[in-house]
Design a protein around this motif. Sequence first.
Motif, PDB file in Angstrom:
ATOM      1  N   SER A 561       0.866  -1.177   0.000  1.00 30.74           N
ATOM      2  CA  SER A 561       0.000   0.000   0.000  1.00 30.74           C
ATOM      3  C   SER A 561       0.900   1.225   0.000  1.00 30.74           C
ATOM      4  N   ALA A 562       0.598   2.159  -0.854  1.00 34.22           N
ATOM      5  CA  ALA A 562       1.480   3.317  -1.010  1.00 34.22           C
ATOM      6  C   ALA A 562       0.665   4.598  -1.092  1.00 34.22           C
ATOM      7  N   ARG A 563       1.346   5.698  -0.865  1.00 29.94           N
ATOM      8  CA  ARG A 563       0.701   7.011  -0.885  1.00 29.94           C
ATOM      9  C   ARG A 563       1.628   8.025  -1.532  1.00 29.94           C
ATOM     10  N   THR A 564       1.038   8.925  -2.295  1.00 29.74           N
ATOM     11  CA  THR A 564       1.787  10.031  -2.884  1.00 29.74           C
ATOM     12  C   THR A 564       1.074  11.339  -2.567  1.00 29.74           C
ATOM     13  N   ASN A 565       1.781  12.300  -2.008  1.00 29.24           N
ATOM     14  CA  ASN A 565       1.247  13.641  -1.774  1.00 29.24           C
ATOM     15  C   ASN A 565       1.779  14.583  -2.844  1.00 29.24           C
ATOM     16  N   GLN A 566       0.880  15.310  -3.463  1.00 29.56           N
ATOM     17  CA  GLN A 566       1.249  16.279  -4.494  1.00 29.56           C
ATOM     18  C   GLN A 566       0.678  17.641  -4.126  1.00 29.56           C
ATOM     19  N   ARG A 567       1.516  18.648  -4.126  1.00 32.11           N
ATOM     20  CA  ARG A 567       1.092  20.006  -3.795  1.00 32.11           C
ATOM     21  C   ARG A 567       1.686  20.979  -4.808  1.00 32.11           C
ATOM     22  N   SER A 568       1.006  22.094  -4.982  1.00 29.08           N
ATOM     23  CA  SER A 568       1.547  23.116  -5.870  1.00 29.08           C
ATOM     24  C   SER A 568       1.012  24.479  -5.469  1.00 29.08           C
ATOM     25  N   GLN A 569       1.764  25.490  -5.841  1.00 27.31           N
ATOM     26  CA  GLN A 569       1.358  26.885  -5.690  1.00 27.31           C
ATOM     27  C   GLN A 569       1.731  27.618  -6.979  1.00 27.31           C
ATOM     28  N   PHE A 570       0.931  28.594  -7.333  1.00 23.84           N
ATOM     29  CA  PHE A 570       1.284  29.349  -8.533  1.00 23.84           C
ATOM     30  C   PHE A 570       0.854  30.801  -8.393  1.00 23.84           C
ATOM     31  N   VAL A 571       1.549  31.652  -9.121  1.00 25.94           N
ATOM     32  CA  VAL A 571       1.160  33.049  -9.305  1.00 25.94           C
ATOM     33  C   VAL A 571       1.342  33.355 -10.784  1.00 25.94           C
ATOM     34  N   GLU A 572       0.481  34.220 -11.304  1.00 28.46           N
ATOM     35  CA  GLU A 572       0.610  34.591 -12.708  1.00 28.46           C
ATOM     36  C   GLU A 572      -0.002  35.956 -12.953  1.00 28.46           C
ATOM     37  N   ASP A 573       0.463  36.584 -14.002  1.00 26.78           N
ATOM     38  CA  ASP A 573      -0.016  37.916 -14.394  1.00 26.78           C
ATOM     39  C   ASP A 573      -0.244  37.924 -15.886  1.00 26.78           C
ATOM     40  N   ASN A 594       6.599  10.697  -1.883  1.00 26.76           N
ATOM     41  CA  ASN A 594       6.123   9.339  -2.082  1.00 26.76           C
ATOM     42  C   ASN A 594       6.407   8.508  -0.838  1.00 26.76           C
ATOM     43  N   TYR A 595       5.391   7.769  -0.354  1.00 26.63           N
ATOM     44  CA  TYR A 595       5.487   7.009   0.879  1.00 26.63           C
ATOM     45  C   TYR A 595       5.300   5.520   0.609  1.00 26.63           C
ATOM     46  N   ASN A 596       6.023   4.712   1.344  1.00 26.90           N
ATOM     47  CA  ASN A 596       5.882   3.267   1.209  1.00 26.90           C
ATOM     48  C   ASN A 596       4.725   2.762   2.070  1.00 26.90           C
ATOM     49  N   GLY A 597       4.613   1.442   2.196  1.00 26.81           N
ATOM     50  CA  GLY A 597       3.485   0.848   2.882  1.00 26.81           C
ATOM     51  C   GLY A 597       3.417   1.118   4.366  1.00 26.81           C
ATOM     52  N   VAL A 598       4.517   1.506   4.997  1.00 27.55           N
ATOM     53  CA  VAL A 598       4.501   1.809   6.430  1.00 27.55           C
ATOM     54  C   VAL A 598       4.545   3.317   6.684  1.00 27.55           C
ATOM     55  N   GLY A 599       4.273   4.111   5.645  1.00 25.95           N
ATOM     56  CA  GLY A 599       4.156   5.557   5.810  1.00 25.95           C
ATOM     57  C   GLY A 599       5.445   6.318   5.836  1.00 25.95           C
ATOM     58  N   GLU A 600       6.549   5.669   5.407  1.00 27.70           N
ATOM     59  CA  GLU A 600       7.840   6.354   5.378  1.00 27.70           C
ATOM     60  C   GLU A 600       8.095   6.917   3.990  1.00 27.70           C
ATOM     61  N   ALA A 601       8.564   8.150   3.935  1.00 30.62           N
ATOM     62  CA  ALA A 601       8.852   8.776   2.649  1.00 30.62           C
ATOM     63  C   ALA A 601      10.136   8.195   2.073  1.00 30.62           C
ATOM     64  N   PRO A 691      12.694  -2.675   1.731  1.00 22.93           N
ATOM     65  CA  PRO A 691      13.879  -1.827   1.870  1.00 22.93           C
ATOM     66  C   PRO A 691      13.676  -0.701   2.872  1.00 22.93           C
ATOM     67  N   ASP A 692      14.744  -0.287   3.479  1.00 23.08           N
ATOM     68  CA  ASP A 692      14.735   0.894   4.333  1.00 23.08           C
ATOM     69  C   ASP A 692      14.430   2.101   3.454  1.00 23.08           C
ATOM     70  N   ALA A 693      13.382   2.868   3.803  1.00 24.31           N
ATOM     71  CA  ALA A 693      12.941   3.986   2.959  1.00 24.31           C
ATOM     72  C   ALA A 693      14.056   4.987   2.697  1.00 24.31           C
ATOM     73  N   LYS A 694      14.996   5.098   3.653  1.00 26.02           N
ATOM     74  CA  LYS A 694      16.067   6.078   3.479  1.00 26.02           C
ATOM     75  C   LYS A 694      17.074   5.661   2.418  1.00 26.02           C
ATOM     76  N   THR A 695      17.023   4.401   2.031  1.00 24.81           N
ATOM     77  CA  THR A 695      18.002   3.910   1.055  1.00 24.81           C
ATOM     78  C   THR A 695      17.416   3.712  -0.335  1.00 24.81           C
ATOM     79  N   VAL A 696      16.139   3.979  -0.528  1.00 23.39           N
ATOM     80  CA  VAL A 696      15.491   3.687  -1.808  1.00 23.39           C
ATOM     81  C   VAL A 696      15.930   4.646  -2.907  1.00 23.39           C
ATOM     82  N   SER A 697      16.109   5.921  -2.554  1.00 20.00           N
ATOM     83  CA  SER A 697      16.465   6.901  -3.578  1.00 20.00           C
ATOM     84  C   SER A 697      17.696   7.683  -3.163  1.00 20.00           C
ATOM     85  N   ALA A 698      18.347   8.260  -4.151  1.00 24.16           N
ATOM     86  CA  ALA A 698      19.512   9.102  -3.889  1.00 24.16           C
ATOM     87  C   ALA A 698      19.096  10.354  -3.137  1.00 24.16           C
TER      88      ALA A 698
END
Length: 1016
Positions: A561-573, A594-601, A691-698
């Motif tokens: 089970s996995a979760r992804t949080n996506q956020r954005s902000q914008f300004v324009e003229d 991006n979070y793994n099955g135990v809620g670790e990013a 895998p340990d979440a801290k080791t999944v990505s650079a």
Amino acid sequence: MQHVNPSSTAPRRRLALAVAFAIAAAGTGVAFAQSNATGSIFGSATPGDTIHIENTATGLRRDITVDASGRYRANSLPIGTYDVTLMHNGAAVDTHKGVQTQISQSTDVSFAATNADATTLGSVQVTANSLPSIDVSSVDSRTVLSADQLAKLPIARTSISSIALLAPGTTSAARGYGNALSFGGSSASENAYYINGFQVTNPLTGVSSRQLPYDAIDQEQVLIGGYGAEYGRSTGGVINVVTKRGSNEWKGDVQVLWSPEALAQEPRNVYLRNGTLYQRGNAYAQRDSENLQYSGSLGGALVKDKLFIFAAADWIRQTGNYTGPNSVSDDEKDTAKTKRWLGKIDWNITDNNILELTGIGDTETTDSSIFAYNYNTGRGDYLGHQYTKNYNGTQTNGTPGGETYIAHYTGYITDDLTINAMYGRAHSDHEQNVDGASGVACPSITDARVEFINNKQTGCTVGATSTLLPGSKDSTKGWSANIEYRIGDHDLRAGVDNYVLRATWGSIPVGGTSYTYNDVGDGSVIQQRLINLGLDPGLYNPADFPNGYYVESTALTTGTSARTNQRSQFVEDNWQITDRWHGYVGLRNEQFSNYNGVGEAYARARHQLDPRLGVSWDVYGDSSLKIYANAGRYHLGLPTSVAVRGAGPSTYPSQYFSFTGIDPATGIPTGLGQGAYSNTYYLNGANGTPPDAKTVSARDLHSYYQDEYILGFDKQLTDNWVVGAKAMYRRLRSLIDDTCDSAPLQAWGDRNGLSDEVAAGIARSTGCWLYNPGRANTFVVSPTAGQYIDVPLSAADIGEPKPKRSYYMLDLYAEHQFSDKWYGKIDYTYSRSYGNSEGQLDSNIVQADVSTTESWDFPQIMENTNGDLPNDHKHQLRVYGTYAPTEEWQFSTVSRVTSGAPVSCLGIRPLSAGGDPYGYGANYFWCNGEPSPRGSRGRTPWTYTMDVSAAWKPAFADHKLTFSADIFNLLGKQQVTQYFETGETSNGLANPNYKRARSFQDPRYVRLGARYDFTL
């Protein structure tokens, strides 16, 4: 990763309230984002006059005062038809009737200057079916298709992607990805999809989207580049749909559509290059296919001018037969049912406050009865049954389905201040069940021995060879809001959105494992396996394999089970610099986690800054010629699916055995002989340990992004013709994928006296790491729980090339608006997509692992990869239009001509180049012992598709009854659209499957329809 296939007290108070709301929102993390489900009307008139805008169908009214510079703008108008009236001293002076707004676009309605004595003038009417004038207030060019066009043109009603194919720069992706599209050379997972302002992109992979009833679509907008800062999470294109709504008049329709088997062309058979029949029919077109659809809609006012309802539904039943390749023991009889519905409530609380509530349902189920099949004797005994719900075979094809609910609020605080807010949620359950007639779970059996025709599936396998993880589901929750404020010559916007994507997904092998029979050949495959196991290759003894064959047992099991949080902000003229010059400046900032099955990013990115700049020139000052240019940067986050294998606890054991026999009923090997080569080897290091979440990505992972530049013009030649041209250039700047090459990490450990620690950290990992190819990366390994070592490597240390994907396009079009009984558009696109990476997918092998392809696993895999990319179709011609000679008759066409896609040859990396140290077999850009550059083996044929339709609305029924006939692929050409590109077997022998057809154009079929439109 290795593949598996806006001077009274009240306005001031409202303004203060809005500002307070904006400040409070910012302080609490609430944000604003541009409403992409509305349009606007703007223009020029005498300063101080009033512009009265009214939708007579819904009673919505707005009065806008023309500012001191002689301009006005009404933003965030619901899509619909409006009467726009110039009021002078309280009297109506001039009216433009039937002004149609379009999604996220502005319609110019300007008035001649009035004088002090003016009272009334003759009304100027713009008919409802006229095309709007050129939008000189925008810095791009977009494609918008209305419900009227969709009803007239012969378009498959399968998905919103079918409509988007009418836009320039879009092509169909590999058929293995379902009905997905490639925009501007990007891979099929790089697009964004919206319905009524809510993001409905597949929350697992980004491939395709949730769907809705076809007749519920009011407008569909297709954006391929150049879009403003309100849009993001796309390096391909955007499909934006706004649904219909009720009006003061109760209207409805009922319809039946039937595509009979008797009028359908049979799909082409698949043959090997030597003429051997490989498959009766093919994988993407059913034989004896028949389709029956019922649909209807109804909408009206519950309270006139205040409260409206609209509902629509489709029920579709598709039947057909599918026979597998010549050695597959099954013949399927499929029944697919699709149920789609939409309900919408629109409440004009006041003229200044509007609330919309939308509910959408999309359920797709398939029941397959499976029978034994022999190419000599035909269909045999019943074998079993397969059932699926909202699932079509892999995580990358099909639509996510489910239910979607959306709420949207628009508040016109003052003439110049508007706020929008949206909240939506969607959920879908996925099911797959495979049942054998005898209750025996039969594993997948593949015979890859050349003598027995490569890649033969045998045994008693029923349906899928792996089944979906029970409890699979996905969901999307999101909200957005924006604030729009007009001050002087500037239209300012600011906003934010926030989405949470969740998915539970995975697969387990049917029968517990799978078997693949292979030739031993010269023994190098066995020797390489021994090396991979850390053993002496000299342990190989040819006598252990007296029949010259070996069998591999593999069992990939995934699930998380996995979760992804996506956020954005914008300004324009949007700045009206002068009467003729319009400028645009925007900045978007995106974040993802991006979070793994135990809620670790396990992966996250912040400060993904996307500057967007543009300018347009109204050359003559009358909206008849616009020259525009824009430049921008576009980011793309990681899909949720990365967690399934890249951050989840997968197991991928592999064992080699000799064997003495094969069970004739099940295809399972008998007399298994074991040796050192039979020790369990975990492919990609997938041994079941999460895998340990801290080791999944650079560390400090750079985002996936590209830059884009556009120059174009639109010219209105006469009252009826508009022509234009657009040039585009795109370049991928950064990419995220995974590497499985631990050698550079170990070499760093050896150089720094940490050999054992780094080796232990590698052993505790999945064996693959998310990173940025072609850049310096700092990897993290964990020798023991809680201990971490940073391994900084330069790009040279890693040894991978820089990712390259460039795309350029020149598009030319001519459009004749509906007059003189006809409408038509012709569009020609020349383009090229080239480099060493398609992006998040690998269409050469139709890989399902989004953003974790095998392409970057090892430097050797990237040898000879520069060339024309899989989505490169250099020439495209589109012609579509409608001719209505009388009120009763109407004829339409949609025709497309497309040049072929490049073809490659994948094979074994020869020993002279260093061999295959990673066990990837025939997946290198080498063939016959020589380099085989990407796309160097020719192209698929040109495709010619002509779809035509005829409709009769008899006068005796007051033109409310319509009989229609649509013929798709009138010419009946079923050209190959993709070849099988593996040219060698895993033992380096010529692969008889090379360049056999993987997919064709759909066969010709006829759709007959009857529709009745009524008013209550």
